[in-house]
Motif scaffolding. Structure first.
Motif, PDB file in Angstrom:
ATOM      1  N   LYS A  60       0.831  -1.207   0.000  1.00  0.00           N
ATOM      2  CA  LYS A  60       0.000   0.000   0.000  1.00  0.00           C
ATOM      3  C   LYS A  60       0.866   1.257   0.000  1.00  0.00           C
ATOM      4  O   LYS A  60       0.389   2.357  -0.258  1.00  0.00           O
ATOM      5  CB  LYS A  60      -0.913   0.009   1.229  1.00  0.00           C
TER       6      LYS A  60
ATOM      7  N   GLU B  28      -1.666   3.151  -1.901  1.00  0.00           N
ATOM      8  CA  GLU B  28      -2.465   4.249  -1.324  1.00  0.00           C
ATOM      9  C   GLU B  28      -1.635   5.521  -1.178  1.00  0.00           C
ATOM     10  O   GLU B  28      -2.145   6.620  -1.352  1.00  0.00           O
ATOM     11  CB  GLU B  28      -3.014   3.840   0.052  1.00  0.00           C
TER      12      GLU B  28
ATOM     13  N   SER C  51      -1.159  11.049  -1.863  1.00  0.00           N
ATOM     14  CA  SER C  51      -2.136  10.084  -1.389  1.00  0.00           C
ATOM     15  C   SER C  51      -3.208   9.846  -2.447  1.00  0.00           C
ATOM     16  O   SER C  51      -3.646  10.781  -3.114  1.00  0.00           O
ATOM     17  CB  SER C  51      -2.786  10.625  -0.111  1.00  0.00           C
TER      18      SER C  51
ATOM     19  N   LYS D 295      -8.918   9.537   3.314  1.00  0.00           N
ATOM     20  CA  LYS D 295      -8.600   8.276   3.999  1.00  0.00           C
ATOM     21  C   LYS D 295      -7.188   8.312   4.577  1.00  0.00           C
ATOM     22  O   LYS D 295      -6.937   7.889   5.696  1.00  0.00           O
ATOM     23  CB  LYS D 295      -8.713   7.112   3.002  1.00  0.00           C
ATOM     24  N   HIS D 296      -6.251   8.787   3.774  1.00  0.00           N
ATOM     25  CA  HIS D 296      -4.852   8.838   4.199  1.00  0.00           C
ATOM     26  C   HIS D 296      -4.322  10.250   3.977  1.00  0.00           C
ATOM     27  O   HIS D 296      -3.830  10.573   2.903  1.00  0.00           O
ATOM     28  CB  HIS D 296      -4.021   7.801   3.429  1.00  0.00           C
ATOM     29  N   ASP D 297      -4.496  11.072   5.018  1.00  0.00           N
ATOM     30  CA  ASP D 297      -4.144  12.493   4.955  1.00  0.00           C
ATOM     31  C   ASP D 297      -2.617  12.643   5.054  1.00  0.00           C
ATOM     32  O   ASP D 297      -2.032  12.436   6.116  1.00  0.00           O
ATOM     33  CB  ASP D 297      -4.863  13.188   6.126  1.00  0.00           C
TER      34      ASP D 297
ATOM     35  N   VAL E  51       4.061   6.069   9.323  1.00  0.00           N
ATOM     36  CA  VAL E  51       3.005   5.586   8.426  1.00  0.00           C
ATOM     37  C   VAL E  51       2.153   4.527   9.146  1.00  0.00           C
ATOM     38  O   VAL E  51       0.919   4.587   9.101  1.00  0.00           O
ATOM     39  CB  VAL E  51       3.630   5.019   7.122  1.00  0.00           C
TER      40      VAL E  51
ATOM     41  N   TYR F 109      -1.732   5.341   9.743  1.00  0.00           N
ATOM     42  CA  TYR F 109      -2.694   4.611   8.901  1.00  0.00           C
ATOM     43  C   TYR F 109      -2.781   3.155   9.369  1.00  0.00           C
ATOM     44  O   TYR F 109      -2.109   2.283   8.805  1.00  0.00           O
ATOM     45  CB  TYR F 109      -2.258   4.660   7.430  1.00  0.00           C
TER      46      TYR F 109
ATOM     47  N   ASP G 187      -4.761   0.847   8.898  1.00  0.00           N
ATOM     48  CA  ASP G 187      -5.202  -0.146   7.907  1.00  0.00           C
ATOM     49  C   ASP G 187      -4.076  -0.605   6.989  1.00  0.00           C
ATOM     50  O   ASP G 187      -4.267  -1.495   6.160  1.00  0.00           O
ATOM     51  CB  ASP G 187      -6.351   0.438   7.050  1.00  0.00           C
ATOM     52  N   PHE G 188      -2.886  -0.005   7.114  1.00  0.00           N
ATOM     53  CA  PHE G 188      -1.806  -0.297   6.169  1.00  0.00           C
ATOM     54  C   PHE G 188      -1.166  -1.684   6.407  1.00  0.00           C
ATOM     55  O   PHE G 188      -0.736  -2.305   5.459  1.00  0.00           O
ATOM     56  CB  PHE G 188      -0.709   0.771   6.267  1.00  0.00           C
TER      57      PHE G 188
END
Ligand SMILES: [Mn+2]
Length: 338
Positions: free
Chosen positions: A231, A268, A287, A292-294, A330, A334, A336-337
């Motif tokens: 990602k 991502e 991004s 979602k990923h600021d 990271v 995030y 979810d990564f």
């Protein structure tokens, strides 16, 4: 269109400009199309009002990439610290989110007599001016300038239109980034009636590359590393790579590598990581979905700033440490990564 609050700030800016004897404008370090385009449009707008205006290149010096812009030759190759601020009563900082966007060469301190006007659209703007017009919903500072010129009844000349078109086109990635609205196209429509040959500006921009910039792109795309279940894509160029291939630092600016990495299916966040000197690492972040990923948050934690979908930082540490810090941040930011 400007809202009521912005209109009242714009009125204050206009009053400050009207009472100014000499106005200073600058380009931010590693100037992009929005920096040079908005600054030169302001230069043309103010000189048309018989104002005395000086424009400086700032930290990075002259950027030949924009040599086709009207007014390019008027920009003086000086940085903020090489200017005698006593000569000026107003300093307009366009497209510059913080003091580090004025200069990275030392602490930027404004003398008391100098009125600092900030006109910007960066999410992370620190509002360091005496008057701050910061509209982070605007996709480019050039768009804010257009609204100001309209409000101030400054006629949009061909020269101004060219500069604004360049700023709008570059900062929106060719009108494809979030923040582009029907208003952006209304403005473009008006600018194109003034400068029908707008495609020439875009062609000059896109076909004005230096060899070293293309060579850098090759190096960057040759060293892509995937992390976090693919990602996160990171391109790493070492200082050794730059030396061996005779690539100057300026050729590493605004290259769109991170954007290209983000285009990989499943990725991502794309990161361009360049060791511009031993102990000095530059990172650009892009991004896929800034909501979602600021990446402005990512850049801020790492000492930089920018927008939710596009940001950057400069880290004073070894490449190994910078990379480790990036990966750690990271993962924290995030969940979810991984
Ligand atoms: Mn901008």
């Amino acid at each position: 269109m400007l809202n009521q609050e912005s209109i009242s700030i714009a009125d204050d800016i206009w009053k400050a400009i009207l009472s100014a004897k000499k106005i200073l404008l600058h380009c931010h370090p590693s100037p992009d199309g929005d920096s040079v385009g908005s600054v030169l449009s302001m230069y043309h707008a103010l000189t048309a009002q018989s104002k005395e205006v000086t424009v400086i290149w700032g930290d990075s010096g002259a950027t030949e990439h924009f040599s086709f812009l009207p007014g390019y030759e008027k920009i003086i190759p000086k940085n903020f610290f090489e200017v005698d601020l006593n000569e000026y009563d107003v300093f307009i900082a366009e497209d510059s989110g913080g003091l580090e966007m004025i200069s990275k060469k030392g602490p930027v301190i404004f003398p008391d007599h100098l009125k600092v006007i900030v006109i910007d659209h960066h999410q992370t703007n620190t509002k360091y001016g005496s008057i701050n017009l910061v509209i982070n919903t605007s996709p480019a500072t050039a768009q804010i300038n257009y609204e100001l010129f309209t409000l101030w009844n400054i006629p949009i000349t061909k020269e101004i239109a060219r500069c604004l078109i360049l700023g709008l086109f570059t900062d929106t990635g060719g009108f494809k980034y979030r923040g582009v609205s029907s208003r952006t196209f209304e403005i473009m429509s008006h600018l194109v009636t003034i400068e029908p040959d707008f495609s020439k500006i875009i062609s000059e921009l896109e076909n004005n590359n230096e060899f070293e910039r293309v060579a850098f792109m090759g190096l960057a795309l040759h060293s892509i590393h995937m992390f976090c279940n693919k990602k996160l894509a990171v391109s790493i160029v070492t200082h050794d790579d730059l030396i061996k291939n005779n690539i100057p630092e300026v050729a590493t600016h605004k290259q769109g590598v991170a954007n290209y990495l983000k285009s990989i299916r499943g990725v991502e966040v794309g990161v361009q990581c360049t060791e511009i000197d031993p102990g000095l690492v530059k990172m650009s972040f892009r991004s896929r979905d800034g909501k979602k990923h600021d990446v402005s948050k990512l850049a801020e934690i790492l000492g930089g700033g920018g927008h939710v979908s596009a940001s950057a930082t400069l880290m004073k540490m070894s490449l190994v440490d910078a990379k480790e810090k990036l990966l750690k941040t990271v993962v924290e930011l995030y969940p979810d990564f991984c």
